[in-house]
Design a protein around this motif. Structure first.
Motif, PDB file in Angstrom:
ATOM      1  N   TRP A  39     -24.211  27.122  42.009  1.00 34.24           N
ATOM      2  CA  TRP A  39     -23.340  27.705  42.655  1.00 34.24           C
ATOM      3  C   TRP A  39     -23.862  28.517  43.925  1.00 34.24           C
ATOM      4  N   TRP A  59     -22.525  34.754  42.357  1.00 36.26           N
ATOM      5  CA  TRP A  59     -21.671  35.403  41.595  1.00 36.26           C
ATOM      6  C   TRP A  59     -20.053  35.550  42.105  1.00 36.26           C
ATOM      7  N   GLU A  60     -19.880  35.089  43.429  1.00 40.92           N
ATOM      8  CA  GLU A  60     -18.388  35.024  43.802  1.00 40.92           C
ATOM      9  C   GLU A  60     -17.726  33.966  43.386  1.00 40.92           C
ATOM     10  N   THR A  61     -18.592  32.835  43.131  1.00 42.85           N
ATOM     11  CA  THR A  61     -18.126  31.318  42.333  1.00 42.85           C
ATOM     12  C   THR A  61     -17.695  31.890  40.883  1.00 42.85           C
ATOM     13  N   ALA A  62     -18.622  32.568  40.313  1.00 44.47           N
ATOM     14  CA  ALA A  62     -18.590  32.822  38.813  1.00 44.47           C
ATOM     15  C   ALA A  62     -17.321  33.717  38.690  1.00 44.47           C
ATOM     16  N   GLY A  63     -17.081  34.630  39.670  1.00 41.01           N
ATOM     17  CA  GLY A  63     -15.948  35.644  39.362  1.00 41.01           C
ATOM     18  C   GLY A  63     -14.640  34.831  39.433  1.00 41.01           C
ATOM     19  N   SER A  64     -14.463  33.811  40.420  1.00 39.26           N
ATOM     20  CA  SER A  64     -13.228  33.102  40.761  1.00 39.26           C
ATOM     21  C   SER A  64     -13.088  32.090  39.902  1.00 39.26           C
ATOM     22  N   ARG A  66     -11.341  30.048  36.718  1.00 42.79           N
ATOM     23  CA  ARG A  66     -10.098  30.210  36.149  1.00 42.79           C
ATOM     24  C   ARG A  66     -10.238  30.129  34.597  1.00 42.79           C
ATOM     25  N   LEU A  70     -12.998  28.000  32.205  1.00 45.12           N
ATOM     26  CA  LEU A  70     -13.987  28.623  31.251  1.00 45.12           C
ATOM     27  C   LEU A  70     -13.989  27.878  29.824  1.00 45.12           C
TER      28      LEU A  70
END
Length: 319
Positions: A39, A59-64, A66, A70
């Motif tokens: 990522w 981190w941005e990709t991980a936080g986005s 859905r 997950l």
């Protein structure tokens, strides 16, 4: 003698805490590390944007992510853990230095033999002369470590420290009582009290988890190197899983030493519980105990019939 890696608690199903600890956690750690690299923009097949991977983008990709994504990641780890579970025993045997033999196994075994000789020299006392108390203490401590870290016969020495720590368990645990520890352990384990069984299980789980983490991180390192191949000095990040693999292996060795102590204590305290479960009267002395245990070990290991004159004890008294 069977491989010492067989001295362990029974395997659990795919839903128990042992399976979650040993099967899932190393895979989650590896997956998280690789996904963060991916990522962040680390790609072997294209030049990284901005001169290198971007942790902020990861981190941005991980936080986005859905909920459905997950769930897919969790199910993928669960499936991989279930598929890899039957390979745990072969993995331990590989880290012990068993089959298949890794390149350089002969040289590493010679180094292990040299280390054993060093411990033997440190544990030896001169045949004559007056020794200071600290010399006796140092020799005693060296002898203790020698027994924990190496099997007594040289032919049982393996190419790895983990293999020797586990081989020492199989060699020494029942030796004072005439028991073959590998043959007796599945039976002794069944009569352990709940408190001691929990201790044995916890220490063996630590060995297996550290070994799985060692193997998973060792495989994660080259994959990381491929992802980071065109990222300049960021390639050094591939050393992180390699370092974790080494730390996990050292942890597995220390855990095996602690596990060996708990197995030894199990033989010390519960061997007569095993005789009671077998409906055999407690022997009158050490010589009788060793003679009986040698017979039982031969039966369990090779199928040699017991002495027909052996009498059973149904209610605590010999029949």
């Amino acid at each position: 003698m069977s491989l010492p890696s067989t001295i362990g608690p029974p395997a659990e199903s795919g839903t128990g805490p042992r399976f979650f600890l040993m099967g899932h956690l190393p895979l989650y750690a590896a997956l998280l590390f690789l996904l963060m690299l991916f990522w962040s923009g680390a790609r072997a097949w294209r030049e990284p944007v901005g001169g290198g991977p971007s942790p902020a983008a990861a981190w941005e990709t991980a936080g986005s992510l859905r909920a459905g994504e997950l769930v897919v990641l969790v199910l993928a780890v669960m499936l991989a853990a279930v598929l890899l579970q039957p390979l745990q025993l072969p993995l331990i045997r590989l880290l012990e230095g068993g089959r298949p033999r890794l390149p350089g196994a002969g040289a590493t075994r010679r180094r292990q033999l040299a280390r054993k000789r060093s411990w033997e020299a440190a544990a030896a006392l001169p045949p004559d002369g007056v020794l200071a108390p600290e010399q006796v203490q140092r020799a005693g401590a060296a002898g203790h470590e020698l027994r924990r870290r190496f099997p007594l016969p040289d032919h049982l020495v393996t190419p790895t420290a983990l293999g020797n720590a586990l081989a020492a368990i199989g060699d020494r645990a029942g030796r004072p009582y005439g028991l073959d520890a590998v043959a007796a352990w599945p039976r002794l384990y069944s009569v352990l009290g709940e408190q001691h069984r929990a201790l044995v299980d916890d220490r063996r789980d630590t060995v297996d988890t550290a070994a799985r983490m060692c193997a998973v991180m060792a495989l994660t390192a080259p994959v990381s190197a491929v992802l980071l191949a065109r990222s300049g000095w960021w390639l050094a990040l591939a050393l992180v899983p390699l370092a974790l693999s080494w730390i996990s292996y050292r942890g597995a060795v220390q855990a095996a030493l602690a596990y060996g102590e708990s197995v030894q204590v199990a033989f010390d305290l519960h061997r007569f519980d095993l005789l009671a479960a077998l409906r055999l009267a407690a022997p009158a002395g050490q010589a009788d105990e060793r003679a009986l245990n040698v017979q039982l070990s031969d039966l369990w290991r090779q199928g040699v019939p017991l002495d027909p004159a052996l009498r059973y004890s149904l209610n605590g008294d010999a029949e």
